[in-house]
Scaffold this active site. Structure first.
Site, PDB file in Angstrom:
ATOM      1  N   ARG A 169       0.868  -1.321  -0.183  1.00 14.03           N
ATOM      2  CA  ARG A 169       0.118   0.099   0.082  1.00 14.03           C
ATOM      3  C   ARG A 169       1.076   1.314   0.013  1.00 14.03           C
ATOM      4  O   ARG A 169       1.938   1.142   0.239  1.00 14.03           O
ATOM      5  CB  ARG A 169      -0.867  -0.005   1.104  1.00 14.03           C
ATOM      6  CG  ARG A 169      -0.055   0.153   2.532  1.00 14.03           C
ATOM      7  CD  ARG A 169      -1.042  -0.071   3.800  1.00 14.03           C
ATOM      8  NE  ARG A 169      -0.251   0.339   5.067  1.00 14.03           N
ATOM      9  CZ  ARG A 169       0.004   1.348   5.511  1.00 14.03           C
ATOM     10  NH1 ARG A 169      -0.440   2.767   4.848  1.00 14.03           N
ATOM     11  NH2 ARG A 169       0.544   1.631   6.506  1.00 14.03           N
ATOM     12  N   ARG A 173      -2.950  10.598   1.695  1.00 13.34           N
ATOM     13  CA  ARG A 173      -3.849  11.329   2.504  1.00 13.34           C
ATOM     14  C   ARG A 173      -4.255  12.792   2.003  1.00 13.34           C
ATOM     15  O   ARG A 173      -3.623  13.284   1.369  1.00 13.34           O
ATOM     16  CB  ARG A 173      -3.152  11.814   3.955  1.00 13.34           C
ATOM     17  CG  ARG A 173      -2.533  10.694   4.819  1.00 13.34           C
ATOM     18  CD  ARG A 173      -1.751  11.219   5.964  1.00 13.34           C
ATOM     19  NE  ARG A 173      -1.174  10.246   6.733  1.00 13.34           N
ATOM     20  CZ  ARG A 173      -0.326  10.186   7.577  1.00 13.34           C
ATOM     21  NH1 ARG A 173       0.273  11.659   7.636  1.00 13.34           N
ATOM     22  NH2 ARG A 173       0.318   9.343   7.965  1.00 13.34           N
ATOM     23  N   ARG A 246      19.823  -6.391   1.051  1.00  9.19           N
ATOM     24  CA  ARG A 246      20.268  -5.389   0.502  1.00  9.19           C
ATOM     25  C   ARG A 246      21.038  -4.892   1.824  1.00  9.19           C
ATOM     26  O   ARG A 246      20.592  -4.948   2.887  1.00  9.19           O
ATOM     27  CB  ARG A 246      19.156  -4.279   0.117  1.00  9.19           C
ATOM     28  CG  ARG A 246      18.618  -4.795  -1.266  1.00  9.19           C
ATOM     29  CD  ARG A 246      19.484  -4.553  -2.442  1.00  9.19           C
ATOM     30  NE  ARG A 246      19.865  -3.356  -2.916  1.00  9.19           N
ATOM     31  CZ  ARG A 246      20.506  -2.742  -3.727  1.00  9.19           C
ATOM     32  NH1 ARG A 246      21.215  -3.750  -4.544  1.00  9.19           N
ATOM     33  NH2 ARG A 246      20.817  -1.534  -4.065  1.00  9.19           N
ATOM     34  N   ARG A 277      19.242   9.138   0.473  1.00  9.08           N
ATOM     35  CA  ARG A 277      18.855  10.056   1.287  1.00  9.08           C
ATOM     36  C   ARG A 277      19.877  10.739   2.149  1.00  9.08           C
ATOM     37  O   ARG A 277      20.711  10.269   2.204  1.00  9.08           O
ATOM     38  CB  ARG A 277      17.427   9.733   2.205  1.00  9.08           C
ATOM     39  CG  ARG A 277      18.028   8.732   3.233  1.00  9.08           C
ATOM     40  CD  ARG A 277      16.988   8.312   4.052  1.00  9.08           C
ATOM     41  NE  ARG A 277      17.316   7.178   5.080  1.00  9.08           N
ATOM     42  CZ  ARG A 277      16.488   6.612   5.952  1.00  9.08           C
ATOM     43  NH1 ARG A 277      15.061   7.312   6.113  1.00  9.08           N
ATOM     44  NH2 ARG A 277      16.964   5.578   6.922  1.00  9.08           N
ATOM     45  N   GLU A 297      23.169   8.287   2.384  1.00 10.82           N
ATOM     46  CA  GLU A 297      22.937   6.949   2.464  1.00 10.82           C
ATOM     47  C   GLU A 297      22.950   6.296   0.871  1.00 10.82           C
ATOM     48  O   GLU A 297      22.274   6.799   0.250  1.00 10.82           O
ATOM     49  CB  GLU A 297      21.609   6.581   3.195  1.00 10.82           C
ATOM     50  CG  GLU A 297      21.384   6.703   4.730  1.00 10.82           C
ATOM     51  CD  GLU A 297      20.466   6.126   5.442  1.00 10.82           C
ATOM     52  OE1 GLU A 297      19.626   5.269   4.466  1.00 10.82           O
ATOM     53  OE2 GLU A 297      20.297   6.499   6.445  1.00 10.82           O
ATOM     54  N   TYR A 345      11.870  -7.723   7.926  1.00 11.48           N
ATOM     55  CA  TYR A 345      12.347  -6.410   8.327  1.00 11.48           C
ATOM     56  C   TYR A 345      11.525  -5.965   9.256  1.00 11.48           C
ATOM     57  O   TYR A 345      10.043  -6.361   9.021  1.00 11.48           O
ATOM     58  CB  TYR A 345      11.910  -5.514   7.049  1.00 11.48           C
ATOM     59  CG  TYR A 345      12.434  -3.933   7.651  1.00 11.48           C
ATOM     60  CD1 TYR A 345      13.619  -3.558   7.858  1.00 11.48           C
ATOM     61  CD2 TYR A 345      11.415  -3.205   7.788  1.00 11.48           C
ATOM     62  CE1 TYR A 345      13.875  -2.489   8.138  1.00 11.48           C
ATOM     63  CE2 TYR A 345      11.614  -1.833   8.417  1.00 11.48           C
ATOM     64  CZ  TYR A 345      12.924  -1.515   8.542  1.00 11.48           C
ATOM     65  OH  TYR A 345      13.314  -0.157   8.904  1.00 11.48           O
ATOM     66  N   ASP A 347       9.919  -3.013  12.351  1.00 10.42           N
ATOM     67  CA  ASP A 347      10.180  -1.951  13.134  1.00 10.42           C
ATOM     68  C   ASP A 347      10.712  -2.014  14.574  1.00 10.42           C
ATOM     69  O   ASP A 347      10.528  -3.249  14.909  1.00 10.42           O
ATOM     70  CB  ASP A 347       8.923  -1.005  12.846  1.00 10.42           C
ATOM     71  CG  ASP A 347       8.593  -0.404  11.604  1.00 10.42           C
ATOM     72  OD1 ASP A 347       9.305  -0.074  10.891  1.00 10.42           O
ATOM     73  OD2 ASP A 347       7.268  -0.560  11.220  1.00 10.42           O
TER      74      ASP A 347
END
Length: 368
Positions: A169, A173, A246, A277, A297, A345, A347
């Site tokens: 997704r 907004r 990666r 970034r 990065e 991965y 959080d």
């Protein structure tokens, strides 16, 4: 000495587990091949600025218990993640919101922005790759300027060659809210993440610059159980082949100026800029120091000796992971946890939650 637990990896999963075990009067030896604790959330002070050595880490969660848990070890500030995208010098707000749409199309009416996206969307019920998936979600303009270049740099592959599920997704907004996360709790620990890990590891024996695999036979004998947070394929000597990752390269510099880019995170979404970034660390804690530290990065393919960051969860690698997972399920005295051991991965809040759950289950069983 025989320890109750050998914990391989002094990152957040290992540190939380060690803390919970110590509360139950268990003995823990924590080892890490790096020269510091904290894993990838390690922060160190440079010019009185807390530098995120392995990329930006913003704590965010809807899990109240996890939020209250980490707040026992640090005071969290009110930092809100509001990254900026730079596309060939054009500046856009992230996540995609009315500020983004106004900059793209000059529209201030949410309904008008919705209509533009709808007319640009690829009508596709079964996207075959990441490009088709992104186009079906947000349309051509957003994809071309804010997704395509960044994603291809991040994964080192053309979007047409990436699986669609990488983008399940995309947050869109139709408000003017630049807060990237929807979570109820969000912030950065004042003083960085390293002090949190230090407090979690109090009471445990910690050995740094210590490679588990260099002395595996020795370490396997000195503890009743092992908590392993390293690479899963390495643990099993790559018997089903290596799992792909990666990795990132960081290029940091100290600048003799108080402010470089005015924001903690700026993504470079054109493909020509070689880095993904720039992080300006002082803005995570609203710093007013006379100098600043910035980090560029660069994403690259993982090679032996690199730090693995992002699992390449395509069909081939996931099938290989399931072969390793079959071996994991047969283990009696080893607990696997964290993004490397689970090839997923996570959080930060998920790591804390998973470690808490694993520790509670284990320690409850140990008391039987």
């Amino acid at each position: 000495m025989k320890y109750d637990y050998l914990i391989v990896g002094a990152g957040p999963f290992g540190a939380v587990f060690a803390h919970e075990a110590m509360k139950c009067n268990k003995t823990c030896l924590v080892i890490d091949k790096r020269n510091h604790i904290g894993g990838n959330i390690y922060t160190e002070q440079v010019e009185d600025i807390n530098v995120h050595k392995y990329g930006a880490h913003i704590f965010h969660t809807n899990d109240k218990e996890v939020w209250e848990y980490v707040n026992r070890f640090a005071t969290f500030n009110r930092y809100t993640n509001s990254p900026i995208a730079n596309f060939n010098g054009e500046i856009y707000n992230l996540p995609f919101n009315m500020n983004t749409f106004y900059r793209l199309w000059g529209v201030s009416d949410p309904k008008e922005a919705e209509q533009i996206i709808e007319t640009q969307r690829l009508k596709c019920d079964d996207p075959q790759n990441l490009e088709e998936q992104a186009l079906s979600l947000v349309g051509r303009d957003i994809y071309e300027k804010l997704i395509k270049g960044y994603t291809e740099k991040q994964w080192g592959r053309d979007c047409k060659d990436l699986p669609a599920f990488i983008i399940k997704r995309l947050p869109v907004r139709f408000t003017w809210d630049n807060n990237y996360f929807n979570d109820q709790y969000q912030g950065i620990p004042v003083g960085g993440y390293t002090p949190i890990i230090e407090k979690l590891l109090e009471g445990s024996e910690v050995r740094l610059n210590t490679d588990y695999f260099a002395q595996r036979e020795y370490f396997d004998q000195i503890a009743t159980k092992t908590v392993y947070t390293g690479m899963l394929d390495e643990f099993y000597n790559y018997q089903f082949g290596p799992l792909e990752y990666r990795t990132l390269r960081f290029d940091s510099e100290i600048l003799d100026q108080p402010n470089f880019q005015g924001n903690a995170v700026v993504n470079y979404t054109d493909k020509e800029t070689p880095f993904t970034r720039i992080i300006e660390h002082k803005h995570f804690e609203f710093g007013t120091q006379p100098k600043t530290v910035v980090t560029r990065e660069y994403s690259k393919e993982y090679e032996n000796g690199d730090e693995p960051y992002y699992p390449v969860n395509d069909q081939r690698n996931n099938a290989r992971y399931l072969s390793y997972k079959g071996l994991v399920e047969s283990e009696q005295n080893i607990i696997f946890g964290g993004r490397l051991a689970e090839y997923k991965y996570y959080d930060m809040w998920q790591i804390v939650r998973n470690s808490l759950d694993a520790a509670r289950k284990e320690l409850k069983e140990a008391q039987k």
